[in-house]
Design a protein around this motif. Structure first.
Motif, mmCIF file in Angstrom:
data_model
loop_
_atom_site.group_PDB
_atom_site.id
_atom_site.type_symbol
_atom_site.label_atom_id
_atom_site.label_comp_id
_atom_site.label_asym_id
_atom_site.label_seq_id
_atom_site.Cartn_x
_atom_site.Cartn_y
_atom_site.Cartn_z
ATOM 1 N N TYR A 40 30.602 23.971 48.248
ATOM 2 C CA TYR A 40 29.783 23.861 47.047
ATOM 3 C C TYR A 40 28.731 24.967 47.076
ATOM 4 C CZ TYR A 40 27.163 21.185 50.518
ATOM 5 O OH TYR A 40 26.531 20.773 51.669
ATOM 6 N N ASP A 41 28.289 25.361 45.881
ATOM 7 C CA ASP A 41 27.336 26.460 45.758
ATOM 8 C C ASP A 41 25.929 26.065 46.201
ATOM 9 O OD1 ASP A 41 29.342 28.078 44.842
ATOM 10 O OD2 ASP A 41 28.787 27.903 42.735
ATOM 11 N N THR A 45 24.699 21.035 42.768
ATOM 12 C CA THR A 45 26.108 20.903 42.410
ATOM 13 C C THR A 45 26.737 19.728 43.159
ATOM 14 O OG1 THR A 45 26.233 23.278 42.068
ATOM 15 C CG2 THR A 45 28.312 22.128 42.306
ATOM 16 N N LYS A 48 25.507 16.499 41.572
ATOM 17 C CA LYS A 48 26.230 16.209 40.327
ATOM 18 C C LYS A 48 27.615 15.648 40.633
ATOM 19 C CE LYS A 48 26.098 20.154 38.203
ATOM 20 N NZ LYS A 48 26.200 21.252 37.231
ATOM 21 N N ILE A 105 33.603 20.487 37.464
ATOM 22 C CA ILE A 105 32.244 20.863 37.873
ATOM 23 C C ILE A 105 32.297 22.250 38.516
ATOM 24 C CG2 ILE A 105 30.295 20.310 39.372
ATOM 25 C CD1 ILE A 105 31.024 17.366 39.084
ATOM 26 N N ASP A 106 31.593 23.188 37.902
ATOM 27 C CA ASP A 106 31.548 24.545 38.449
ATOM 28 C C ASP A 106 30.765 24.537 39.758
ATOM 29 O OD1 ASP A 106 32.946 25.639 36.339
ATOM 30 O OD2 ASP A 106 31.132 25.996 35.155
ATOM 31 N N GLY A 107 31.254 25.293 40.730
ATOM 32 C CA GLY A 107 30.556 25.417 42.002
ATOM 33 C C GLY A 107 31.085 24.509 43.089
#
Length: 140
Positions: A40-41, A45, A48, A105-107
């Motif tokens: 994950y970034d 993130t 979320k 979900i981005d990241g």
């Protein structure tokens, strides 16, 4: 006025308990997933991801469990059959849910193998937790 103060006090205590439980799940679940290969970034993130996973996953698990209990009572499944069916459905749905969340979900980067391993670990822990709770209830 006293009722309002009681409601506010209980709401604050409830929120604190929810935050503590979420914090524990976030820490241990995030650690397990990171060890298994989730990338994950940043922590936002990951938060979320876990909030969405819990919001969708808890009702799904409840529906699965209640449905299988009803099917068990109607069809007279043996305990072993019930456990196997529950495990297969729970692991499958959690793996798909993690995949959907990873996609949406981005990241977040999560392999299918990581999602499957986490789902298996989650199912086993859920089973042993439910057994502990059920055994404690029968002792009363």
């Amino acid at each position: 006025m006293k009722k309002i103060k009681d409601i506010i006090g209980m709401s604050i205590v409830g929120c604190i308990l929810v935050l503590i439980i979420f914090g524990l799940i976030f820490f241990f679940g995030g650690t397990i997933l990171y060890i298994l290969g989730l990338r994950y970034d940043n922590l936002w993130t990951l938060a979320k991801f876990f909030v969405t996973y819990m919001i969708i996953g808890i009702p799904l698990d409840f529906i699965i469990e209640c449905s299988l209990k009803a099917i068990k009572s109607i069809t007279y499944l043996r305990e072993n059959q019930h456990i196997i069916i529950y495990s297969l459905i729970d692991i499958s749905i959690n793996t798909v849910l993690i995949g959907i969340l990873e996609w949406s979900i981005d990241g977040i980067e999560c392999s299918l193998f990581t999602a499957l391993l986490f789902s298996i670990i989650s199912c086993v822990l859920s089973y042993f937790f439910n057994e502990k709770v059920n055994n404690d209830d029968t002792e009363l």
